[in-house]
Design an enzyme around this catalytic site. Structure first.
Site, short mmCIF file in Angstrom:
data_model
loop_
_atom_site.label_atom_id
_atom_site.label_comp_id
_atom_site.label_asym_id
_atom_site.label_seq_id
_atom_site.Cartn_x
_atom_site.Cartn_y
_atom_site.Cartn_z
N ARG A 1 0.79 -1.22 0.00
CA ARG A 1 0.00 0.00 0.00
C ARG A 1 0.83 1.28 0.00
O ARG A 1 0.29 2.37 -0.19
CB ARG A 1 -0.96 0.00 1.19
N GLY B 1 4.54 -4.51 -4.77
CA GLY B 1 5.43 -5.05 -3.74
C GLY B 1 5.25 -6.53 -3.46
O GLY B 1 6.16 -7.33 -3.69
N GLU B 2 4.11 -6.93 -2.94
CA GLU B 2 3.98 -8.31 -2.48
C GLU B 2 3.53 -9.25 -3.58
O GLU B 2 3.87 -10.42 -3.59
CB GLU B 2 2.97 -8.38 -1.33
N ALA C 1 0.10 4.71 -10.38
CA ALA C 1 0.79 3.56 -9.80
C ALA C 1 -0.17 2.62 -9.08
O ALA C 1 -1.22 3.02 -8.59
CB ALA C 1 1.86 4.03 -8.80
#
Ligand code: FES
Ligand code: FES
Lengths: 160, 333
Positions: free
Chosen positions: B89, B291-292, B287
């Protein structure tokens, strides 16, 4: 506990300290001398983050007693840049984005430096072998391997 | 007994952020007397590069070079509130908050510049290099350095702004359970090729080919860096990592780096990364959160490749040689 005197050359300057007997080189460097470039990842010889160069050889500073380094010549990553100019390995790590959290980076650079000092034009397998004692949690290793190969190429171009 | 080859494919979609009791992040932006900009956050950079991205976002919004922005994430006691850096986030939530704060600061900056240049603030634009110009008459200009000095020492203005981004809590509909846990999703697809030794159960990943759809890549090299590392982590999750190999029994769990296995530099699969950019509607400059999710699709892809190779479905992670051999034995009986 009795204090033990230790004297060595760190990145070109003379250091003299009194340490408790049994103090590791890692703790002496970080807590006594204030060079925090070697990192303590595991303190038991399994991660390579604490790697430094003692008399030309790669050593895990967490498994090296400070008192055994009397008279030694020690290099750490913080001693590589000269007059604000990054060492080719540091430059290559930046250029290839080989560092994320950065915790493994000083140890990786030490391992790579010893490799390149002995083997200026290593093969990929030799780079992998040289880095195999160092753990990285972020990069997946490929960018680090590329950084070392890039630095080797840059060195040989400068030498030519 | 033989080495068998298999290929597996998997696709995922992955939410950016999560549906907590509302998912807010706040940001503050202010200028120093010399026209540098300070972003204050409680969001944390743990190596993923958040500081760089927030500096880019602030710089882009205000109209200054990125190196004129300093990001301070020092202290969750004193910084504006953030739910945290997790659930992919950071860029999305904090980035939106920084845009709002930077817009407000930019407005004050333009107002001060307007007073100095004796024009209307709405007639001004920035050149991205640290100057404010009159639209259509660029010879009439003032540096942001001089604007900041004027604000501080002459006009008594604070060039600053407040930013807030909140995804409100979503409650499930009573009848259907339907809810909106997230506002934007990243996507990925992986094809993995493996070799499985049906005598030892050992799996070697030969190639991993990944496509990631991540919205706009705000810093393409850093995105690539995260995706390369993430792809490797996905293989690690699929084949190696666990603290409890006999869950819930803790026996034989790794206790240090020697025992907690991950692929080393000699175990790397040939890896390919392709990035697709489809800007998200509510993301900062388009965007999403890569990340994960970048460590997810490799896991089912490897499991499917193992099935393709030796015909057994392993549904517990990691896919260890022991699990494969047990499954092969059960299949033979
Ligand atoms: S701290 Fe020395 S090897 Fe990990
Ligand atoms: S960059 Fe984080 S451990 Fe290597």
């Amino acid at each position: 506990m009795a204090k033990v005197p230790v004297q060595f050359t760190l990145n070109g300057s003379e250091k003299a300290e009194f340490v408790d007997g049994g103090t590791t080189l890692l703790n002496a460097l970080r807590d006594k001398i204030g060079d925090t470039s070697p990192k303590g990842g595991c303190h038991q010889g399994t991660c390579g983050a604490c790697s430094v160069i003692v008399d030309g050889e790669l050593r895990l500073s967490c498994l090296t007693l400070a008192e055994t380094c009397n008279g030694a010549t020690i290099t750490t990553t913080s001693g590589l840049a000269e007059g604000g100019v990054l060492h080719p390995l540091q430059r290559a790590f930046l250029d290839t984005f080989a560092s994320q959290c950065g915790f493994c980076t000083p140890g990786m650079i030490m391992a790579a430096k010893v490799l390149l000092d002995h083997t200026p034009n290593p093969s990929r397998d030799e780079v992998v072998e040289a880095l195999s004692g160092n753990i990285c949690r972020c990069t997946g290793y490929e960018p680090i391997i590329q950084a070392v190969l890039t630095a080797a190429r840059a060195n040989s171009q400068n030498a030519a | 007994m033989a080495i068998r080859r298999g290929r597996g494919v998997a696709a995922i979609n992955y939410p950016t952020g999560m549906n907590l009791g509302g998912d807010p992040t706040q940001a503050l932006v202010h200028s120093t007397p010399t026209g540098n900009f300070m972003v204050t956050l409680s969001s944390v950079d743990l190596g993923q590069g958040m500081k760089q991205i927030m500096a880019q976002i602030c710089a882009e919004t205000i109209g200054v070079p990125t190196d004129r922005v300093v990001v301070d994430t020092a202290d969750t006691d004193t910084g504006p509130h953030c739910m945290g850096t997790f659930a992919s986030r950071g860029t999305h939530r904090a980035g939106n908050a920084v845009i709002q704060a930077a817009k407000e600061a930019r407005q004050v900056m333009l107002e001060v510049a307007a007073e100095e240049l004796e024009v209307n603030a709405s007639d001004l634009e920035t050149d991205g290099q640290g100057n404010i110009l009159v639209k259509g008459a660029p010879q009439k200009s003032i540096s942001i350095f001089d604007v900041a000095l004027s604000a501080h020492f002459k006009r008594g203005r604070s060039i600053s702004g407040r930013g807030m981004f909140l995804i409100p809590r979503s409650y499930p509909e009573k009848e259907t359970g339907a809810m909106k846990p997230s506002t934007c999703y990243a996507h990925a697809c992986t094809v993995a090729e493996v070799e499985v030794d049906d005598e030892t159960g050992e799996v070697t990943v030969l190639t991993v080919k990944n496509v990631f759809e991540i919205g706009r890549a705000l810093n393409p090299k850093m995105v690539e860096q995260q995706l390369v590392g993430g792809s490797w982590m996905g293989i690690s999750h699929a084949l190696y990592e666990t603290t409890e190999p006999y869950y819930p029994n803790r026996d034989h769990g790794g206790t240090d780096f020697n025992q907690y296995l991950m692929p080393g530099p000699g175990d790397l699969a040939e890896t390919e990364i392709i990035v697709l950019e489809r800007p998200s509607g509510d993301g900062p400059y388009g965007a999403k959160g890569p990340g994960e999710m970048c460590a997810n699709p490799q896991i089912p892809a490897v499991a499917n490749a193992v099935f393709d190779a030796v015909g057994v479905r392993i549904d517990t992670l990691p896919i260890t040689p022991e699990r494969i051999l047990r499954a092969l034995k059960a299949q033979a009986n």
